[in-house]
Scaffold this motif. Structure first.
Motif, PDB file in Angstrom:
ATOM      1  N   MET A  40       0.857  -1.176   0.000  1.00 26.53           N
ATOM      2  CA  MET A  40       0.000   0.000   0.000  1.00 26.53           C
ATOM      3  C   MET A  40       0.903   1.239   0.000  1.00 26.53           C
ATOM      4  O   MET A  40       1.897   1.286   0.710  1.00 26.53           O
ATOM      5  N   ALA A  41       0.555   2.225  -0.787  1.00 28.96           N
ATOM      6  CA  ALA A  41       1.326   3.463  -0.888  1.00 28.96           C
ATOM      7  C   ALA A  41       1.099   4.328   0.345  1.00 28.96           C
ATOM      8  O   ALA A  41       0.054   4.268   0.997  1.00 28.96           O
ATOM      9  N   SER A  42       2.081   5.134   0.676  1.00 31.28           N
ATOM     10  CA  SER A  42       1.988   6.054   1.820  1.00 31.28           C
ATOM     11  C   SER A  42       2.295   7.466   1.352  1.00 31.28           C
ATOM     12  O   SER A  42       3.409   7.966   1.533  1.00 31.28           O
ATOM     13  N   PRO A  43       1.322   8.136   0.731  1.00 27.99           N
ATOM     14  CA  PRO A  43       1.584   9.488   0.227  1.00 27.99           C
ATOM     15  C   PRO A  43       1.708  10.477   1.383  1.00 27.99           C
ATOM     16  O   PRO A  43       0.989  10.385   2.375  1.00 27.99           O
ATOM     17  N   PRO A  44       2.638  11.406   1.252  1.00 27.82           N
ATOM     18  CA  PRO A  44       2.732  12.445   2.286  1.00 27.82           C
ATOM     19  C   PRO A  44       1.532  13.381   2.170  1.00 27.82           C
ATOM     20  O   PRO A  44       1.062  13.680   1.075  1.00 27.82           O
ATOM     21  N   ILE A  45       1.036  13.798   3.298  1.00 25.09           N
ATOM     22  CA  ILE A  45      -0.128  14.685   3.289  1.00 25.09           C
ATOM     23  C   ILE A  45       0.050  15.750   4.367  1.00 25.09           C
ATOM     24  O   ILE A  45       0.488  15.466   5.478  1.00 25.09           O
ATOM     25  N   LYS A  46      -0.266  16.970   3.999  1.00 31.21           N
ATOM     26  CA  LYS A  46      -0.208  18.077   4.957  1.00 31.21           C
ATOM     27  C   LYS A  46      -1.638  18.506   5.247  1.00 31.21           C
ATOM     28  O   LYS A  46      -2.412  18.785   4.331  1.00 31.21           O
ATOM     29  N   LEU A  47      -1.997  18.538   6.514  1.00 34.68           N
ATOM     30  CA  LEU A  47      -3.338  18.922   6.925  1.00 34.68           C
ATOM     31  C   LEU A  47      -3.299  20.195   7.754  1.00 34.68           C
ATOM     32  O   LEU A  47      -2.379  20.382   8.555  1.00 34.68           O
ATOM     33  N   PRO A  48      -4.286  21.045   7.613  1.00 31.57           N
ATOM     34  CA  PRO A  48      -4.396  22.184   8.522  1.00 31.57           C
ATOM     35  C   PRO A  48      -4.570  21.662   9.956  1.00 31.57           C
ATOM     36  O   PRO A  48      -5.121  20.578  10.171  1.00 31.57           O
ATOM     37  N   GLU A  49      -4.100  22.405  10.910  1.00 32.88           N
ATOM     38  CA  GLU A  49      -4.127  21.969  12.320  1.00 32.88           C
ATOM     39  C   GLU A  49      -5.512  21.520  12.796  1.00 32.88           C
ATOM     40  O   GLU A  49      -5.622  20.474  13.441  1.00 32.88           O
ATOM     41  N   PRO A  50      -6.600  22.235  12.466  1.00 30.72           N
ATOM     42  CA  PRO A  50      -7.915  21.764  12.927  1.00 30.72           C
ATOM     43  C   PRO A  50      -8.264  20.365  12.392  1.00 30.72           C
ATOM     44  O   PRO A  50      -8.813  19.536  13.109  1.00 30.72           O
ATOM     45  N   PHE A  51      -7.915  20.092  11.122  1.00 33.63           N
ATOM     46  CA  PHE A  51      -8.170  18.766  10.552  1.00 33.63           C
ATOM     47  C   PHE A  51      -7.327  17.705  11.248  1.00 33.63           C
ATOM     48  O   PHE A  51      -7.787  16.598  11.513  1.00 33.63           O
ATOM     49  N   ASP A  52      -6.080  18.046  11.512  1.00 36.63           N
ATOM     50  CA  ASP A  52      -5.181  17.097  12.158  1.00 36.63           C
ATOM     51  C   ASP A  52      -5.706  16.725  13.540  1.00 36.63           C
ATOM     52  O   ASP A  52      -5.741  15.545  13.899  1.00 36.63           O
ATOM     53  N   SER A  53      -6.156  17.716  14.288  1.00 35.66           N
ATOM     54  CA  SER A  53      -6.700  17.459  15.623  1.00 35.66           C
ATOM     55  C   SER A  53      -7.971  16.629  15.539  1.00 35.66           C
ATOM     56  O   SER A  53      -8.187  15.707  16.334  1.00 35.66           O
ATOM     57  N   GLN A  54      -8.806  16.948  14.577  1.00 38.13           N
ATOM     58  CA  GLN A  54     -10.061  16.216  14.405  1.00 38.13           C
ATOM     59  C   GLN A  54      -9.780  14.775  13.980  1.00 38.13           C
ATOM     60  O   GLN A  54     -10.438  13.841  14.469  1.00 38.13           O
ATOM     61  N   LEU A  55      -8.837  14.578  13.108  1.00 41.39           N
ATOM     62  CA  LEU A  55      -8.467  13.240  12.667  1.00 41.39           C
ATOM     63  C   LEU A  55      -7.978  12.402  13.848  1.00 41.39           C
ATOM     64  O   LEU A  55      -8.363  11.241  14.013  1.00 41.39           O
ATOM     65  N   THR A  56      -7.154  12.988  14.685  1.00 42.10           N
ATOM     66  CA  THR A  56      -6.652  12.288  15.871  1.00 42.10           C
ATOM     67  C   THR A  56      -7.796  11.926  16.810  1.00 42.10           C
ATOM     68  O   THR A  56      -7.861  10.806  17.323  1.00 42.10           O
ATOM     69  N   ALA A  57      -8.713  12.851  17.016  1.00 36.93           N
ATOM     70  CA  ALA A  57      -9.844  12.600  17.909  1.00 36.93           C
ATOM     71  C   ALA A  57     -10.738  11.482  17.372  1.00 36.93           C
ATOM     72  O   ALA A  57     -11.190  10.609  18.126  1.00 36.93           O
TER      73      ALA A  57
END
Length: 82
Positions: free
Chosen positions: A1-18
Motif C-alpha cells: 500500500m502506498a503512503s503518500p505524504p499529506i499536509k493537513l491544517p491543524e484543525p483537521f489534524d486534531s479532528q483526525l486524531t480525535a
C-alpha cells in the motif's frame, strides 16, 4: 500500500486524531475510510424532485385546489354546523 505524504491544517489534524481515538483505530485507517467513501459513486438519484420520487404515492386531483375558493367552502367548520 502506498503512503503518500499529506499536509493537513491543524484543525483537521486534531479532528483526525480525535476520530481515530474515538474509533480505537489509526489515523491512516480513518483517512483511508474517508477517501474510500468519498471516491465511491453516489448512489442517490440525481435530478429527481420530491414529487417525482413520490409519484406512486400521489393521487390525481383538481389542478386549482389551492387557489379556488369553492374548495374551501365549509373548511374548518364543526361537523354539527354543516
Amino acid at each position: 500500500m502506498a503512503s503518500p505524504p499529506i499536509k493537513l491544517p491543524e484543525p483537521f489534524d486534531s479532528q483526525l486524531t480525535a476520530i481515530a481515538k474515538q474509533r480505537r483505530s489509526t489515523r491512516a485507517k480513518v483517512l483511508c475510510e474517508a477517501l474510500t467513501a468519498y471516491a465511491e459513486p453516489d448512489t442517490k438519484p440525481k435530478g429527481q424532485t420530491a414529487s417525482e420520487l413520490a409519484a406512486d404515492l400521489m393521487f390525481e386531483g383538481p389542478g386549482d385546489l389551492s387557489t379556488n375558493a369553492k374548495y374551501m367552502a365549509g373548511y374548518g367548520r364543526d361537523a354539527r354546523h354543516r
